[in-house]
Design a protein around this motif. Sequence first.
Motif, PDB file in Angstrom:
ATOM      1  N   VAL A 236       0.846  -1.188   0.000  1.00 28.58           N
ATOM      2  CA  VAL A 236       0.000   0.000   0.000  1.00 28.58           C
ATOM      3  C   VAL A 236       0.887   1.246   0.000  1.00 28.58           C
ATOM      4  CG1 VAL A 236      -0.166   0.120   2.520  1.00 28.58           C
ATOM      5  CG2 VAL A 236      -2.011   1.081   1.127  1.00 28.58           C
ATOM      6  N   LEU A 237       0.402   2.317  -0.570  1.00 34.09           N
ATOM      7  CA  LEU A 237       1.083   3.615  -0.559  1.00 34.09           C
ATOM      8  C   LEU A 237       2.521   3.500  -1.051  1.00 34.09           C
ATOM      9  CD1 LEU A 237      -0.325   5.194   2.741  1.00 34.09           C
ATOM     10  CD2 LEU A 237      -1.015   5.672   0.387  1.00 34.09           C
ATOM     11  N   ASN A 238       3.486   3.738  -0.146  1.00 34.76           N
ATOM     12  CA  ASN A 238       4.878   3.879  -0.548  1.00 34.76           C
ATOM     13  C   ASN A 238       5.683   2.589  -0.454  1.00 34.76           C
ATOM     14  OD1 ASN A 238       4.641   3.755   2.184  1.00 34.76           O
ATOM     15  ND2 ASN A 238       5.834   5.601   2.646  1.00 34.76           N
ATOM     16  N   THR A 239       5.023   1.435  -0.290  1.00 32.94           N
ATOM     17  CA  THR A 239       5.757   0.166  -0.239  1.00 32.94           C
ATOM     18  C   THR A 239       5.795  -0.465  -1.625  1.00 32.94           C
ATOM     19  OG1 THR A 239       3.801  -1.176   0.259  1.00 32.94           O
ATOM     20  CG2 THR A 239       4.983  -0.227   2.137  1.00 32.94           C
ATOM     21  N   PRO A 240       6.705  -1.428  -1.864  1.00 35.96           N
ATOM     22  CA  PRO A 240       6.715  -2.132  -3.151  1.00 35.96           C
ATOM     23  C   PRO A 240       5.369  -2.814  -3.425  1.00 35.96           C
ATOM     24  CG  PRO A 240       8.726  -2.568  -1.928  1.00 35.96           C
ATOM     25  CD  PRO A 240       7.810  -1.851  -0.990  1.00 35.96           C
ATOM     26  N   ASP A 241       5.097  -3.090  -4.676  1.00 34.58           N
ATOM     27  CA  ASP A 241       3.814  -3.662  -5.060  1.00 34.58           C
ATOM     28  C   ASP A 241       3.546  -5.005  -4.384  1.00 34.58           C
ATOM     29  OD1 ASP A 241       3.345  -1.493  -6.672  1.00 34.58           O
ATOM     30  OD2 ASP A 241       3.929  -2.494  -8.534  1.00 34.58           O
ATOM     31  N   ASP A 242       4.603  -5.767  -4.089  1.00 31.71           N
ATOM     32  CA  ASP A 242       4.417  -7.068  -3.448  1.00 31.71           C
ATOM     33  C   ASP A 242       4.571  -7.001  -1.924  1.00 31.71           C
ATOM     34  OD1 ASP A 242       7.140  -6.655  -3.248  1.00 31.71           O
ATOM     35  OD2 ASP A 242       7.720  -8.447  -4.376  1.00 31.71           O
ATOM     36  N   GLY A 243       4.845  -5.816  -1.374  1.00 30.41           N
ATOM     37  CA  GLY A 243       4.995  -5.668   0.072  1.00 30.41           C
ATOM     38  C   GLY A 243       6.331  -6.135   0.613  1.00 30.41           C
ATOM     39  N   VAL A 244       7.230  -6.586  -0.244  1.00 27.56           N
ATOM     40  CA  VAL A 244       8.543  -7.075   0.207  1.00 27.56           C
ATOM     41  C   VAL A 244       9.492  -5.892   0.312  1.00 27.56           C
ATOM     42  CG1 VAL A 244      10.477  -8.606  -0.269  1.00 27.56           C
ATOM     43  CG2 VAL A 244       8.142  -9.318  -0.857  1.00 27.56           C
ATOM     44  N   LEU A 245       9.828  -5.521   1.527  1.00 28.52           N
ATOM     45  CA  LEU A 245      10.699  -4.365   1.759  1.00 28.52           C
ATOM     46  C   LEU A 245      12.169  -4.721   1.626  1.00 28.52           C
ATOM     47  CD1 LEU A 245       8.770  -2.904   4.829  1.00 28.52           C
ATOM     48  CD2 LEU A 245       8.567  -2.238   2.432  1.00 28.52           C
ATOM     49  N   SER A 246      12.530  -5.952   1.977  1.00 26.92           N
ATOM     50  CA  SER A 246      13.884  -6.461   1.742  1.00 26.92           C
ATOM     51  C   SER A 246      13.825  -7.975   1.780  1.00 26.92           C
ATOM     52  CB  SER A 246      14.878  -5.932   2.795  1.00 26.92           C
ATOM     53  OG  SER A 246      14.504  -6.326   4.092  1.00 26.92           O
ATOM     54  N   LEU A 247      14.745  -8.625   1.062  1.00 27.16           N
ATOM     55  CA  LEU A 247      14.705 -10.084   0.931  1.00 27.16           C
ATOM     56  C   LEU A 247      16.109 -10.609   0.719  1.00 27.16           C
ATOM     57  CD1 LEU A 247      12.738 -12.551   0.637  1.00 27.16           C
ATOM     58  CD2 LEU A 247      12.856 -12.159  -1.837  1.00 27.16           C
ATOM     59  N   GLY A 248      16.436 -11.707   1.420  1.00 28.27           N
ATOM     60  CA  GLY A 248      17.746 -12.316   1.288  1.00 28.27           C
ATOM     61  C   GLY A 248      17.901 -13.084  -0.021  1.00 28.27           C
ATOM     62  N   GLU A 249      19.085 -13.626  -0.207  1.00 26.42           N
ATOM     63  CA  GLU A 249      19.415 -14.382  -1.421  1.00 26.42           C
ATOM     64  C   GLU A 249      19.314 -15.870  -1.131  1.00 26.42           C
ATOM     65  OE1 GLU A 249      23.294 -15.193  -4.330  1.00 26.42           O
ATOM     66  OE2 GLU A 249      23.304 -13.520  -2.894  1.00 26.42           O
ATOM     67  N   GLU A 250      18.557 -16.587  -1.969  1.00 30.35           N
ATOM     68  CA  GLU A 250      18.366 -18.022  -1.750  1.00 30.35           C
ATOM     69  C   GLU A 250      19.710 -18.752  -1.787  1.00 30.35           C
ATOM     70  OE1 GLU A 250      15.726 -21.772  -3.493  1.00 30.35           O
ATOM     71  OE2 GLU A 250      15.333 -19.720  -4.181  1.00 30.35           O
ATOM     72  N   GLY A 251      19.912 -19.641  -0.827  1.00 32.04           N
ATOM     73  CA  GLY A 251      21.124 -20.438  -0.767  1.00 32.04           C
ATOM     74  C   GLY A 251      22.283 -19.770  -0.062  1.00 32.04           C
ATOM     75  N   ALA A 252      22.112 -18.518   0.325  1.00 35.42           N
ATOM     76  CA  ALA A 252      23.188 -17.782   0.988  1.00 35.42           C
ATOM     77  C   ALA A 252      22.957 -17.725   2.486  1.00 35.42           C
ATOM     78  CB  ALA A 252      23.274 -16.364   0.427  1.00 35.42           C
ATOM     79  N   SER A 253      23.964 -17.281   3.211  1.00 34.82           N
ATOM     80  CA  SER A 253      23.820 -17.000   4.638  1.00 34.82           C
ATOM     81  C   SER A 253      24.339 -15.587   4.877  1.00 34.82           C
ATOM     82  CB  SER A 253      24.599 -18.009   5.485  1.00 34.82           C
ATOM     83  OG  SER A 253      25.990 -17.952   5.191  1.00 34.82           O
ATOM     84  N   GLY A 254      23.843 -14.974   5.942  1.00 36.41           N
ATOM     85  CA  GLY A 254      24.255 -13.615   6.259  1.00 36.41           C
ATOM     86  C   GLY A 254      23.064 -12.792   6.706  1.00 36.41           C
ATOM     87  N   TRP A 255      23.307 -11.506   6.888  1.00 38.92           N
ATOM     88  CA  TRP A 255      22.257 -10.588   7.334  1.00 38.92           C
ATOM     89  C   TRP A 255      21.489 -10.018   6.147  1.00 38.92           C
ATOM     90  CZ3 TRP A 255      20.943 -10.723  12.189  1.00 38.92           C
ATOM     91  CH2 TRP A 255      21.906 -10.957  13.184  1.00 38.92           C
ATOM     92  N   THR A 256      20.199  -9.873   6.327  1.00 39.62           N
ATOM     93  CA  THR A 256      19.369  -9.115   5.406  1.00 39.62           C
ATOM     94  C   THR A 256      18.878  -7.882   6.148  1.00 39.62           C
ATOM     95  OG1 THR A 256      18.650 -11.054   4.159  1.00 39.62           O
ATOM     96  CG2 THR A 256      17.229  -9.110   4.055  1.00 39.62           C
ATOM     97  N   TYR A 257      19.175  -6.710   5.622  1.00 44.16           N
ATOM     98  CA  TYR A 257      18.852  -5.457   6.307  1.00 44.16           C
ATOM     99  C   TYR A 257      17.578  -4.848   5.729  1.00 44.16           C
ATOM    100  CZ  TYR A 257      23.690  -5.778   7.917  1.00 44.16           C
ATOM    101  OH  TYR A 257      24.866  -6.210   8.471  1.00 44.16           O
TER     102      TYR A 257
END
Length: 300
Positions: A236-257
């Motif tokens: 809604v409003l100012n968010t991405p169309d799918d609502g995903v604000l940030s997403l990690g990489e499949e198969g990786a490890s680490g922080w997603t900010y």
Amino acid sequence: MSGFRIACAQYPIEPMASLDAWQEKIGRWVGEAVQGGAALLVFPEYGSMEIAASAPATMGDLHASLRTVMDAGEAMDAHHAALAATHQVHILGASRPVALDDGRIVNRARLFAPNGRSGYQDKIVMTRFEREQWGISGGDHLRVFHTALGVIGVSICYDVEFPLIARAQAEAGARLILTPSCTDSMQGYWRVRIGAQARALENQIHVAQAPTVGMAPWSPAVDENYGLAALYGPPVLNTPDDGVLSLGEEGASGWTYGAVDCAKVDQWREAGAVRPFAHWPEQYLGAPPSLPAVEVIDLA
């Protein structure tokens, strides 16, 4: 505080040979997130089970591995508390099994504040594996945490698939719900993710997911781990169309900010094209069910 940076762990389960080795790993992870500017760090469900490898003779036994982790629990909590204070950040430690005085074992996630305070949330609804094979019991209380960052709820993994848990937390003031997860298939991951995104949609809040990842064949508890760390909001409003604000990489490890801005919650609820948080009671045709009672824990 209205806005802050969150770090969600896409956390690899690795055999920790000792408590010292685990402390070094967690310290390194926390230090990296602090360098990344995070004010809130979220570790996954059952990430604590990697300490079971410190007892190699019993780490392959499901119930013995539980006992090893429970025995290390207080030391693990103390380490998280010290890191939160040292780096002046909030940390949701990886959930761990905890033995209660009545003999039950629960799955508990503890939130540590930089001022030395902490509070915990037990998982409410058990999966089939937890209840049928592991003997883990569901918790009997629901909480939100009043922190310097805002009001935060915790819905552990399977819990986020049930609408009334998050709804009660949202009505108690939560602007952000943390969902540490541990799933042994991509289907399991997607069940939790779909639940997390649905809770963000219907409550018009932020929901953050932090999963375990990687293969750990030595562990009967967390041998296969799939998932992507993420921060979700309502589309809604100012968010991405799918609502995903940030997403990690499949198969990786680490922080997603991701960037959490609690002030946006009011904007989403008041100015959005739809208002599901406000319109929620209408689905019951005037007779809404009672929500679970929620205790507010002051960590500010």
